[in-house]
Design an enzyme around this catalytic site. Sequence first.
Site, PDB file in Angstrom:
ATOM      1  CD  GLU A  20      -3.520 -71.602 185.194  1.00 46.43           C
ATOM      2  OE1 GLU A  20      -2.450 -72.245 185.119  1.00 46.43           O
ATOM      3  OE2 GLU A  20      -4.209 -71.536 186.222  1.00 46.43           O
ATOM      4  CB  THR A  51      -8.458 -73.069 185.366  1.00 41.32           C
ATOM      5  OG1 THR A  51      -9.475 -72.065 185.315  1.00 41.32           O
ATOM      6  CG2 THR A  51      -7.097 -72.425 185.450  1.00 41.32           C
ATOM      7  CE1 TYR A  52     -13.329 -79.904 183.196  1.00 38.66           C
ATOM      8  CE2 TYR A  52     -13.087 -80.856 185.373  1.00 38.66           C
ATOM      9  CZ  TYR A  52     -13.662 -80.865 184.119  1.00 38.66           C
ATOM     10  OH  TYR A  52     -14.558 -81.839 183.781  1.00 38.66           O
ATOM     11  CG  HIS A  80      -5.940 -76.312 183.713  1.00 37.56           C
ATOM     12  ND1 HIS A  80      -5.363 -75.842 184.865  1.00 37.56           N
ATOM     13  CD2 HIS A  80      -5.260 -75.713 182.702  1.00 37.56           C
ATOM     14  CE1 HIS A  80      -4.391 -75.001 184.565  1.00 37.56           C
ATOM     15  NE2 HIS A  80      -4.314 -74.897 183.253  1.00 37.56           N
ATOM     16  NE  ARG A 110      -6.224 -84.214 195.342  1.00 43.05           N
ATOM     17  CZ  ARG A 110      -5.886 -83.929 196.586  1.00 43.05           C
ATOM     18  NH1 ARG A 110      -5.323 -84.843 197.351  1.00 43.05           N
ATOM     19  NH2 ARG A 110      -6.098 -82.715 197.074  1.00 43.05           N
ATOM     20  CG  ASP A 112      -8.182 -77.498 195.822  1.00 39.58           C
ATOM     21  OD1 ASP A 112      -7.087 -77.984 196.170  1.00 39.58           O
ATOM     22  OD2 ASP A 112      -8.315 -76.331 195.415  1.00 39.58           O
ATOM     23  CE1 TYR A 151       0.051 -76.994 194.481  1.00 38.61           C
ATOM     24  CE2 TYR A 151       0.616 -79.163 193.636  1.00 38.61           C
ATOM     25  CZ  TYR A 151      -0.278 -78.118 193.753  1.00 38.61           C
ATOM     26  OH  TYR A 151      -1.501 -78.202 193.131  1.00 38.61           O
ATOM     27  CG  HIS A 155      -0.696 -80.243 197.689  1.00 32.82           C
ATOM     28  ND1 HIS A 155      -1.564 -80.767 198.610  1.00 32.82           N
ATOM     29  CD2 HIS A 155      -1.456 -79.754 196.689  1.00 32.82           C
ATOM     30  CE1 HIS A 155      -2.807 -80.605 198.170  1.00 32.82           C
ATOM     31  NE2 HIS A 155      -2.771 -79.996 197.003  1.00 32.82           N
TER      32      HIS A 155
HETATM   33  P1  FAD Z   1      -1.249 -83.857 193.275  1.00 32.27           P
HETATM   34  O1  FAD Z   1      -0.065 -84.074 192.468  1.00 32.27           O
HETATM   35  O2  FAD Z   1      -2.372 -84.774 193.063  1.00 32.27           O
HETATM   36  O3  FAD Z   1      -0.819 -83.863 194.787  1.00 32.27           O
HETATM   37  C1  FAD Z   1      -1.798 -83.739 195.822  1.00 32.27           C
HETATM   38  C2  FAD Z   1      -1.264 -84.375 197.098  1.00 32.27           C
HETATM   39  O4  FAD Z   1      -1.143 -85.747 196.952  1.00 32.27           O
HETATM   40  C3  FAD Z   1       0.102 -83.891 197.511  1.00 32.27           C
HETATM   41  O5  FAD Z   1       0.172 -83.918 198.904  1.00 32.27           O
HETATM   42  C4  FAD Z   1       1.022 -84.906 196.924  1.00 32.27           C
HETATM   43  O6  FAD Z   1       2.269 -84.903 197.566  1.00 32.27           O
HETATM   44  C5  FAD Z   1       0.212 -86.168 197.121  1.00 32.27           C
HETATM   45  N1  FAD Z   1       0.459 -87.172 196.077  1.00 32.27           N
HETATM   46  C6  FAD Z   1      -0.109 -87.235 194.875  1.00 32.27           C
HETATM   47  N2  FAD Z   1       0.332 -88.296 194.161  1.00 32.27           N
HETATM   48  C7  FAD Z   1       1.197 -88.917 194.967  1.00 32.27           C
HETATM   49  C8  FAD Z   1       2.016 -90.062 194.822  1.00 32.27           C
HETATM   50  N3  FAD Z   1       1.975 -90.817 193.714  1.00 32.27           N
HETATM   51  N4  FAD Z   1       2.839 -90.389 195.835  1.00 32.27           N
HETATM   52  C9  FAD Z   1       2.859 -89.652 196.950  1.00 32.27           C
HETATM   53  N5  FAD Z   1       2.101 -88.557 197.154  1.00 32.27           N
HETATM   54  C10 FAD Z   1       1.284 -88.202 196.189  1.00 32.27           C
HETATM   55  N6  FAD Z   1      -7.417 -76.955 190.594  1.00 32.27           N
HETATM   56  C11 FAD Z   1      -8.599 -77.022 189.914  1.00 32.27           C
HETATM   57  O7  FAD Z   1      -9.645 -77.392 190.497  1.00 32.27           O
HETATM   58  N7  FAD Z   1      -8.678 -76.688 188.578  1.00 32.27           N
HETATM   59  C12 FAD Z   1      -7.584 -76.295 187.875  1.00 32.27           C
HETATM   60  O8  FAD Z   1      -7.696 -75.999 186.677  1.00 32.27           O
HETATM   61  C13 FAD Z   1      -6.320 -76.224 188.557  1.00 32.27           C
HETATM   62  N8  FAD Z   1      -5.204 -75.866 187.897  1.00 32.27           N
HETATM   63  C14 FAD Z   1      -3.992 -75.867 188.569  1.00 32.27           C
HETATM   64  C15 FAD Z   1      -2.832 -75.553 187.861  1.00 32.27           C
HETATM   65  C16 FAD Z   1      -1.587 -75.521 188.498  1.00 32.27           C
HETATM   66  C17 FAD Z   1      -0.348 -75.211 187.692  1.00 32.27           C
HETATM   67  C18 FAD Z   1      -1.513 -75.801 189.905  1.00 32.27           C
HETATM   68  C19 FAD Z   1      -0.184 -75.719 190.614  1.00 32.27           C
HETATM   69  C20 FAD Z   1      -2.664 -76.119 190.616  1.00 32.27           C
HETATM   70  C21 FAD Z   1      -3.916 -76.172 189.972  1.00 32.27           C
HETATM   71  N9  FAD Z   1      -5.083 -76.520 190.645  1.00 32.27           N
HETATM   72  C22 FAD Z   1      -6.289 -76.568 189.957  1.00 32.27           C
HETATM   73  C23 FAD Z   1      -5.075 -76.814 192.093  1.00 32.27           C
HETATM   74  C24 FAD Z   1      -4.974 -78.336 192.391  1.00 32.27           C
HETATM   75  O9  FAD Z   1      -6.099 -79.003 191.859  1.00 32.27           O
HETATM   76  C25 FAD Z   1      -4.928 -78.525 193.901  1.00 32.27           C
HETATM   77  O10 FAD Z   1      -3.761 -78.012 194.454  1.00 32.27           O
HETATM   78  C26 FAD Z   1      -5.163 -79.957 194.392  1.00 32.27           C
HETATM   79  O11 FAD Z   1      -5.347 -79.936 195.819  1.00 32.27           O
HETATM   80  C27 FAD Z   1      -4.040 -80.944 194.129  1.00 32.27           C
HETATM   81  O12 FAD Z   1      -4.078 -81.461 192.869  1.00 32.27           O
HETATM   82  P2  FAD Z   1      -2.686 -81.636 192.083  1.00 32.27           P
HETATM   83  O13 FAD Z   1      -2.898 -82.468 190.897  1.00 32.27           O
HETATM   84  O14 FAD Z   1      -2.105 -80.273 191.906  1.00 32.27           O
HETATM   85  O15 FAD Z   1      -1.727 -82.348 193.161  1.00 32.27           O
END
Ligand code: FAD
Length: 300
Positions: A20, A51-52, A80, A110, A112, A151, A155
């Site tokens: 990455e 990354t984005y 991303h 999603r 942050d 996570y 998370h």
């Molecule tokens: P999500 O899967 O959306 O989860 C977020 C929260 O919502 C959690 O509490 C989860 O339990 C809850 N949730 C989501 N969907 C549901 C559901 N259907 N039912 C119940 N609960 C749900 N950030 C960036 O800005 N740019 C990047 O390029 C980037 N790359 C990343 C790459 C990796 C491998 C990882 C691990 C993280 C990355 N992040 C990035 C960080 C990420 O955007 C943040 O951690 C963000 O707060 C959550 O988005 P998510 O898609 O990871 O989590």
Amino acid sequence: MLDQAVEPAATERPIDVSFEFFPPQTPEMEIRLWEAITRLAPLQPRFVSVTYGAGGSTRERTHAIVARLVAETEIEPAAHLTCVSASRGQVDDVVRAYWEVGVRHIVALRGDPQGGVGTTFEPHPQGYKTSTELVRGIRALGDFEVSVSTYPEKHPESASIDNDLDALEAKIDAGATRAITQFFFENDVYFRFLDKARARGITIPIVPGLTAVQNFKQTASFAKKAGASVPSWLADRFEGLDDDPVTRRYIAAAVAAEQVQGLAGAGVDEFHFYTMNRADLVYAICHLLGVRPQPEKVSA
Ligand code: FAD
């Protein structure tokens, strides 16, 4: 020191790696990025991801790097993409633009909250509200491979590990085929999470995301925001080295070697490295895993 060291026999099993990178902000950092990509490319990673930036701040730069990877290398890029501060139409346009330049793999997140970690996520009024919706939206637009995050220590916004596994299941139902974990330092954390996921019938690869601790203070601060714990033994290893980058590097290599060998020794065969746009340490770790430069493919 390496109590779970992998003997050469274990490296006979094919190991897949992915790397990455983040979009650099300056021309100097851009040069360093491409040097890192050039150094790591002969290891033939399964893919490299870009990354984005928070709130979509690197949309153009992420696109430019990914497009250059398609045009100039044999490596499969994964872009991303987040839902933050953008309508569905805007996000869909980004997805279509990726398709047009030949990108077929997206890491869907999603993102942050706009107010930073710890504040409440407010979706754009016309936007994708969750990563699950984003995965579904991407899959509806084209036959993309979609990877998602997961996570092992939950998370920061999640009530429990079970809540995270619910989220992962929802993302898989929407079309995700690979999960990449937040980084962690205790392998048991990963194995416990993997056991729980498999017990629920989740079968997609849950690839450990690993970071090398090049700067302990920075990593500890990032880990706090990301909800990753920093064990006291790790802090001890870097204690007193704030002004000694050379020794820190050796320690970082030893720590990372121990971690990957522990994982590989227990059967893990796919690794995702958060490179921080630096190749050397990751290259060395890959070497330890038996991942070596591949000879140029000769066409018949
Ligand atoms: P999500 O899967 O959306 O989860 C977020 C929260 O919502 C959690 O509490 C989860 O339990 C809850 N949730 C989501 N969907 C549901 C559901 N259907 N039912 C119940 N609960 C749900 N950030 C960036 O800005 N740019 C990047 O390029 C980037 N790359 C990343 C790459 C990796 C491998 C990882 C691990 C993280 C990355 N992040 C990035 C960080 C990420 O955007 C943040 O951690 C963000 O707060 C959550 O988005 P998510 O898609 O990871 O989590």
